[in-house]
Scaffold this motif. Structure first.
Motif, mmCIF file in Angstrom:
data_model
loop_
_atom_site.group_PDB
_atom_site.id
_atom_site.type_symbol
_atom_site.label_atom_id
_atom_site.label_comp_id
_atom_site.label_asym_id
_atom_site.label_seq_id
_atom_site.Cartn_x
_atom_site.Cartn_y
_atom_site.Cartn_z
ATOM 1 N N VAL A 5 4.705 1.878 12.226
ATOM 2 C CA VAL A 5 5.593 2.980 12.551
ATOM 3 C C VAL A 5 4.815 4.267 12.306
ATOM 4 C CG1 VAL A 5 7.739 4.130 11.963
ATOM 5 C CG2 VAL A 5 7.605 1.643 11.900
ATOM 6 N N GLU A 6 4.746 5.094 13.322
ATOM 7 C CA GLU A 6 4.005 6.347 13.199
ATOM 8 C C GLU A 6 4.912 7.395 12.570
ATOM 9 O OE1 GLU A 6 0.605 8.130 13.014
ATOM 10 O OE2 GLU A 6 0.803 6.155 13.913
ATOM 11 N N ILE A 7 4.491 7.938 11.452
ATOM 12 C CA ILE A 7 5.265 8.943 10.740
ATOM 13 C C ILE A 7 4.663 10.308 11.028
ATOM 14 C CG2 ILE A 7 6.043 9.742 8.486
ATOM 15 C CD1 ILE A 7 5.644 6.879 7.485
ATOM 16 N N LYS A 8 5.484 11.230 11.445
ATOM 17 C CA LYS A 8 5.020 12.593 11.695
ATOM 18 C C LYS A 8 5.180 13.390 10.402
ATOM 19 C CE LYS A 8 4.270 12.075 16.087
ATOM 20 N NZ LYS A 8 2.932 11.976 16.593
ATOM 21 N N ILE A 9 4.051 13.781 9.825
ATOM 22 C CA ILE A 9 4.063 14.527 8.576
ATOM 23 C C ILE A 9 3.375 15.861 8.811
ATOM 24 C CG2 ILE A 9 3.281 14.561 6.181
ATOM 25 C CD1 ILE A 9 3.335 11.508 6.269
ATOM 26 N N SER A 10 3.997 16.933 8.336
ATOM 27 C CA SER A 10 3.434 18.277 8.464
ATOM 28 C C SER A 10 3.262 18.880 7.078
ATOM 29 C CB SER A 10 4.365 19.186 9.259
ATOM 30 O OG SER A 10 4.950 18.514 10.330
ATOM 31 N N LEU A 11 2.418 19.891 7.002
ATOM 32 C CA LEU A 11 2.255 20.599 5.737
ATOM 33 C C LEU A 11 3.562 21.286 5.373
ATOM 34 C CD1 LEU A 11 -1.265 22.215 6.181
ATOM 35 C CD2 LEU A 11 -0.666 20.056 5.104
ATOM 36 N N GLY A 12 3.953 21.198 4.126
ATOM 37 C CA GLY A 12 5.191 21.829 3.671
ATOM 38 C C GLY A 12 6.395 20.914 3.676
ATOM 39 N N ASP A 13 6.283 19.715 4.266
ATOM 40 C CA ASP A 13 7.405 18.767 4.266
ATOM 41 C C ASP A 13 7.726 18.330 2.837
ATOM 42 O OD1 ASP A 13 7.427 18.884 6.995
ATOM 43 O OD2 ASP A 13 6.705 16.842 7.323
ATOM 44 N N ILE A 14 8.992 18.073 2.581
ATOM 45 C CA ILE A 14 9.416 17.539 1.294
ATOM 46 C C ILE A 14 9.516 16.024 1.449
ATOM 47 C CG2 ILE A 14 11.201 17.553 -0.498
ATOM 48 C CD1 ILE A 14 9.734 20.240 -0.131
ATOM 49 N N VAL A 15 8.789 15.280 0.586
ATOM 50 C CA VAL A 15 8.749 13.824 0.679
ATOM 51 C C VAL A 15 9.117 13.211 -0.654
ATOM 52 C CG1 VAL A 15 7.008 13.807 2.510
ATOM 53 C CG2 VAL A 15 6.276 13.751 0.135
ATOM 54 N N GLU A 16 9.514 11.937 -0.615
ATOM 55 C CA GLU A 16 9.818 11.174 -1.827
ATOM 56 C C GLU A 16 8.927 9.943 -1.846
ATOM 57 O OE1 GLU A 16 13.491 8.872 -4.075
ATOM 58 O OE2 GLU A 16 13.849 9.849 -2.151
ATOM 59 N N VAL A 17 8.399 9.624 -3.020
ATOM 60 C CA VAL A 17 7.557 8.446 -3.183
ATOM 61 C C VAL A 17 8.469 7.247 -3.401
ATOM 62 C CG1 VAL A 17 5.694 7.403 -4.521
ATOM 63 C CG2 VAL A 17 5.764 9.871 -4.245
ATOM 64 N N VAL A 18 8.280 6.181 -2.596
ATOM 65 C CA VAL A 18 9.145 5.004 -2.679
ATOM 66 C C VAL A 18 8.432 3.793 -3.282
ATOM 67 C CG1 VAL A 18 10.655 5.734 -0.801
ATOM 68 C CG2 VAL A 18 8.617 4.385 -0.294
ATOM 69 N N GLY A 19 7.185 3.978 -3.730
ATOM 70 C CA GLY A 19 6.458 2.870 -4.345
ATOM 71 C C GLY A 19 5.303 3.383 -5.175
ATOM 72 N N GLY A 20 4.807 2.545 -6.076
ATOM 73 C CA GLY A 20 3.678 2.926 -6.912
ATOM 74 C C GLY A 20 4.124 3.590 -8.202
ATOM 75 N N PRO A 21 3.175 4.138 -8.955
ATOM 76 C CA PRO A 21 3.508 4.698 -10.273
ATOM 77 C C PRO A 21 4.367 5.960 -10.220
ATOM 78 C CG PRO A 21 1.207 5.103 -9.735
ATOM 79 C CD PRO A 21 1.748 4.196 -8.669
ATOM 80 N N PHE A 22 4.398 6.650 -9.087
ATOM 81 C CA PHE A 22 5.187 7.873 -8.966
ATOM 82 C C PHE A 22 6.497 7.636 -8.223
ATOM 83 C CE2 PHE A 22 0.809 9.333 -9.464
ATOM 84 C CZ PHE A 22 0.962 10.196 -10.540
ATOM 85 N N LYS A 23 6.983 6.409 -8.210
ATOM 86 C CA LYS A 23 8.206 6.050 -7.499
ATOM 87 C C LYS A 23 9.370 6.931 -7.953
ATOM 88 C CE LYS A 23 11.121 2.140 -6.365
ATOM 89 N NZ LYS A 23 11.346 0.716 -6.538
ATOM 90 N N GLY A 24 10.094 7.477 -6.976
ATOM 91 C CA GLY A 24 11.250 8.322 -7.265
ATOM 92 C C GLY A 24 10.916 9.804 -7.358
ATOM 93 N N GLU A 25 9.642 10.155 -7.418
ATOM 94 C CA GLU A 25 9.241 11.559 -7.514
ATOM 95 C C GLU A 25 9.300 12.221 -6.137
ATOM 96 O OE1 GLU A 25 8.395 13.359 -10.232
ATOM 97 O OE2 GLU A 25 8.716 11.656 -11.562
ATOM 98 N N LYS A 26 9.657 13.486 -6.135
ATOM 99 C CA LYS A 26 9.686 14.267 -4.897
ATOM 100 C C LYS A 26 8.576 15.301 -4.954
ATOM 101 C CE LYS A 26 14.544 13.595 -4.235
ATOM 102 N NZ LYS A 26 15.771 13.928 -4.912
ATOM 103 N N GLY A 27 8.029 15.623 -3.775
ATOM 104 C CA GLY A 27 6.943 16.592 -3.741
ATOM 105 C C GLY A 27 6.845 17.285 -2.398
#
Length: 67
Positions: A5-27
């Protein structure tokens, strides 16, 4: 076969981590490397802005810039 699935990501987007050690963090996305499929983001809840690099597979876009 599963399709990528191709995800369109741009600078400045707000994302959430859904896996790994930072799971649940927003950035906020500060850099996106399409070749390596990695996103560098600054964590929003951190007291000091910490740049974290995460694979695109482990993020979910919450807010797009310009929307």
């Amino acid at each position: 076969q599963p399709q990528k699935v191709e995800i369109k990501i741009s600078l400045g987007d707000i994302v959430e981590v859904v896996g790994g050690p930072f799971k649940g963090e927003k950035g906020k996305v500060t850099r996106y490397d399409e070749e390596k499929r990695e996103v560098t983001m600054e964590l929003l809840e951190a007291a000091v802005p910490i740049p974290v690099t995460v694979s695109v597979e482990f993020i979910k876009v919450l807010e797009k810039t310009g929307e």
